[in-house]
Design an enzyme around this catalytic site. Structure first.
Site, mmCIF file in Angstrom:
data_model
loop_
_atom_site.group_PDB
_atom_site.id
_atom_site.type_symbol
_atom_site.label_atom_id
_atom_site.label_comp_id
_atom_site.label_asym_id
_atom_site.label_seq_id
_atom_site.Cartn_x
_atom_site.Cartn_y
_atom_site.Cartn_z
ATOM 1 N N ARG A 199 -20.461 11.649 -29.737
ATOM 2 C CA ARG A 199 -20.213 10.489 -29.401
ATOM 3 C C ARG A 199 -19.668 10.297 -28.207
ATOM 4 O O ARG A 199 -18.715 11.082 -27.624
ATOM 5 C CB ARG A 199 -18.933 9.854 -30.313
ATOM 6 C CG ARG A 199 -19.058 8.365 -30.171
ATOM 7 C CD ARG A 199 -18.189 7.900 -31.290
ATOM 8 N NE ARG A 199 -16.424 8.393 -30.654
ATOM 9 C CZ ARG A 199 -15.292 7.691 -31.380
ATOM 10 N NH1 ARG A 199 -15.566 6.848 -32.456
ATOM 11 N NH2 ARG A 199 -14.272 8.219 -30.948
ATOM 12 N N THR A 212 -19.218 4.812 -24.564
ATOM 13 C CA THR A 212 -20.106 3.656 -24.859
ATOM 14 C C THR A 212 -19.978 3.637 -26.484
ATOM 15 O O THR A 212 -20.445 2.895 -27.082
ATOM 16 C CB THR A 212 -21.517 4.049 -24.474
ATOM 17 O OG1 THR A 212 -21.937 5.335 -25.211
ATOM 18 C CG2 THR A 212 -21.719 4.215 -23.053
ATOM 19 N N ASP A 254 -7.849 12.805 -35.370
ATOM 20 C CA ASP A 254 -9.132 13.317 -35.085
ATOM 21 C C ASP A 254 -9.350 14.548 -35.976
ATOM 22 O O ASP A 254 -8.602 15.782 -36.258
ATOM 23 C CB ASP A 254 -9.168 14.090 -33.741
ATOM 24 C CG ASP A 254 -10.897 14.452 -33.559
ATOM 25 O OD1 ASP A 254 -11.093 15.621 -34.119
ATOM 26 O OD2 ASP A 254 -11.344 14.083 -32.550
ATOM 27 N N ASP A 292 -10.219 18.156 -34.929
ATOM 28 C CA ASP A 292 -9.008 18.765 -34.375
ATOM 29 C C ASP A 292 -7.932 19.204 -35.588
ATOM 30 O O ASP A 292 -7.575 20.296 -35.405
ATOM 31 C CB ASP A 292 -8.349 17.930 -33.392
ATOM 32 C CG ASP A 292 -9.103 17.773 -32.075
ATOM 33 O OD1 ASP A 292 -10.100 18.475 -32.018
ATOM 34 O OD2 ASP A 292 -8.798 16.722 -31.173
#
Length: 213
Positions: A103, A107, A203, A206
């Protein structure tokens, strides 16, 4: 498109532990593995089967077996790998393909950087593994990628989802007649300005594997 939010005390219990910032990576991986197996039970309710007869020690019995072609499990790299074992525990005869998507943080759009999938997915049920349905861009791109190759039934398993991601996914899939279902442990409140789910769990990649710079 159909959204199924699992309502089970064990799902809620494991998700709570996943959210906790004090949960270390080894424990997080174990909890995610267990949670995916619970979600997979719901996600596979529509898996295709065909009649099959076996002989018990007493008599013949008519049951079912998984139909051919076999279901295809598709983890989205890298975080989806942390969900693969939990899924395969429930569906061990399925085949596995891989889809690498990244990703753009500016954007929030997803692009494919790697794939290991059959060229022809005609007649295949696909189970996509992606921990977070956040902005919806990654999952929408993945679903359309599989549909373009002929997949005729897609179920996505996500640990968490956000309303914005669901809306984006519905928009991205508006022109397809292929049935798509999302199975998740919870529908959270919203996204923050960085595109992260709130309250979320951080995340997922992570927390599964540590921060890789």
């Amino acid at each position: 498109m159909r959204i199924f939010v699992a309502d089970h005390p064990l799902v809620a219990h494991k998700l709570t532990a996943l959210r906790d910032e004090r949960t270390d990576s080894p424990t997080f991986r174990q909890l995610a593995d267990e949670l995916v197996t619970l979600l997979a039970y719901e996600a596979t309710r529509d898996v295709r089967t065909e009649p099959f007869t076996v002989r018990t020690p007493v008599a013949e019995a008519t049951g079912v077996k998984l139909a051919t072609p076999k279901p295809l499990v598709v983890p989205i790299l890298r975080a989806g790998l942390g969900m693969l074992e939990g899924m395969m525990r429930l569906l061990p005869t399925a085949e596995v393909g891989f889809l690498g998507m990244v990703r753009d943080e500016n954007t929030l759009t997803a692009s494919t950087y790697a794939q290991r999938l059959p060229d022809d997915l005609s007649g295949r049920q696909c189970y996509v593994l992606d921990p977070m349905l956040a902005t919806g861009g990654t999952l929408g791109a993945a679903a359309n990628f599989l549909i373009e190759r002929g997949a005729d039934h897609i179920t996505a398993i996500c640990l968490l989802a956000a309303p914005e991601g669901v809306a984006r996914l519905e928009q991205d899939l508006a022109d397809t007649s292929v049935p798509v279902t999302v199975v998740t442990a919870a529908m959270d409140e919203r996204l923050n300005e960085k595109g992260y789910i709130v309250p979320g769990l951080g995340d997922a990649g992570d927390r599964l594997y540590g921060v890789v710079d």
